[in-house]
Design an enzyme around this catalytic site. Sequence first.
Site, PDB file in Angstrom:
ATOM      1  N   HIS A  31     -48.905  18.809  28.522  1.00 56.88           N
ATOM      2  CA  HIS A  31     -50.448  18.785  28.371  1.00 56.88           C
ATOM      3  C   HIS A  31     -50.566  19.836  27.228  1.00 56.88           C
ATOM      4  O   HIS A  31     -49.535  20.426  26.665  1.00 56.88           O
ATOM      5  CB  HIS A  31     -51.266  18.971  29.268  1.00 56.88           C
ATOM      6  N   HIS A  34     -48.817  23.208  27.731  1.00 55.49           N
ATOM      7  CA  HIS A  34     -47.533  23.200  27.271  1.00 55.49           C
ATOM      8  C   HIS A  34     -46.997  23.365  25.825  1.00 55.49           C
ATOM      9  O   HIS A  34     -46.552  23.979  25.306  1.00 55.49           O
ATOM     10  CB  HIS A  34     -46.775  22.141  27.920  1.00 55.49           C
ATOM     11  N   LYS A 146     -51.060  31.257  33.719  1.00 55.74           N
ATOM     12  CA  LYS A 146     -51.742  30.447  34.553  1.00 55.74           C
ATOM     13  C   LYS A 146     -50.905  30.687  36.017  1.00 55.74           C
ATOM     14  O   LYS A 146     -51.664  30.872  36.808  1.00 55.74           O
ATOM     15  CB  LYS A 146     -52.178  29.192  34.322  1.00 55.74           C
TER      16      LYS A 146
END
Length: 274
Positions: A31, A34, A146
């Site tokens: 996504h 990345h 994250k």
Amino acid sequence: MIIARTIEALQEAKKTLQGSIGFVPTMGALHHGHLSLIRQAREENDHLIVSIFVNPTQFLEGEDLDSYPRREEADTRICELAGVDILFMPSIDQMYEADELCIGAPAVRGYILEGEKRPGHFDGMLQVVMKLLNLSGAANAYFGKKDAQQLALITQMVKNYFMDVNIIPCEIVRDDNGLALSSRNVYLEGDEKNRALCLSRSLKRASKMVMAGELDVEAIKKEMLEVLKEADTVEYVAIVDREFNALEKIEIGNTIILVAAWVGKPRLIDNLWI
Ligand code: PAF
């Protein structure tokens, strides 16, 4: 772009590269999160290797190993368009043998928060990241903030094992509505998509409190838990320093606020670096 499915093919492909190698390890279902790592790695290195490997040893019994999204065709296209030199997509047999030497997560930092909720997860994650970093021969490897605890443990592994690679932390990428991008967001259905926003909202609330001068960790956590009532189950809200030691007061420039919660099928995590 060369696609390498075996260690041998990867080593052969690497012979065509001259200059610095940037490396982005992934589990696929790529996504924009990345993609931002891939773009940064592309800009900062002469060559770029991306790996896609859904690593079985970092999934616990009963977790989503079998259903983890796999989109090889789309991922290959994305990597091609992003200027990846080598896409490494090994099978499990290529990566593991039966009686392996194991790397263990550190006894304290590896067994709190994510490590407490998912015991063994970080052992498997570190095991595969060690292998992938060694195989890539990269000068620089890119990981998202994250997975803040993952990032801290990989950084520690590289330090403790004197590995010759720079670990580059990359910013969290969010949807316009604030949801931190994750391959597991595809599991969200119906109103869960809205309710999932309570994670980023709770962090926003925390950020506003800090900006207004509130530094007391318990007061901030209490407010966050109010916002997180929309989640099905909150696994933890934690406020730690960058080394993952618990804090009583926010230390500006040295704090991470983390949250993990279930919303419908997926278990979501998010965090804020202050
Ligand atoms: O963050 C991930 O996608 C995985 O944990 C990683 C680093 C690719 C190791 O399997």
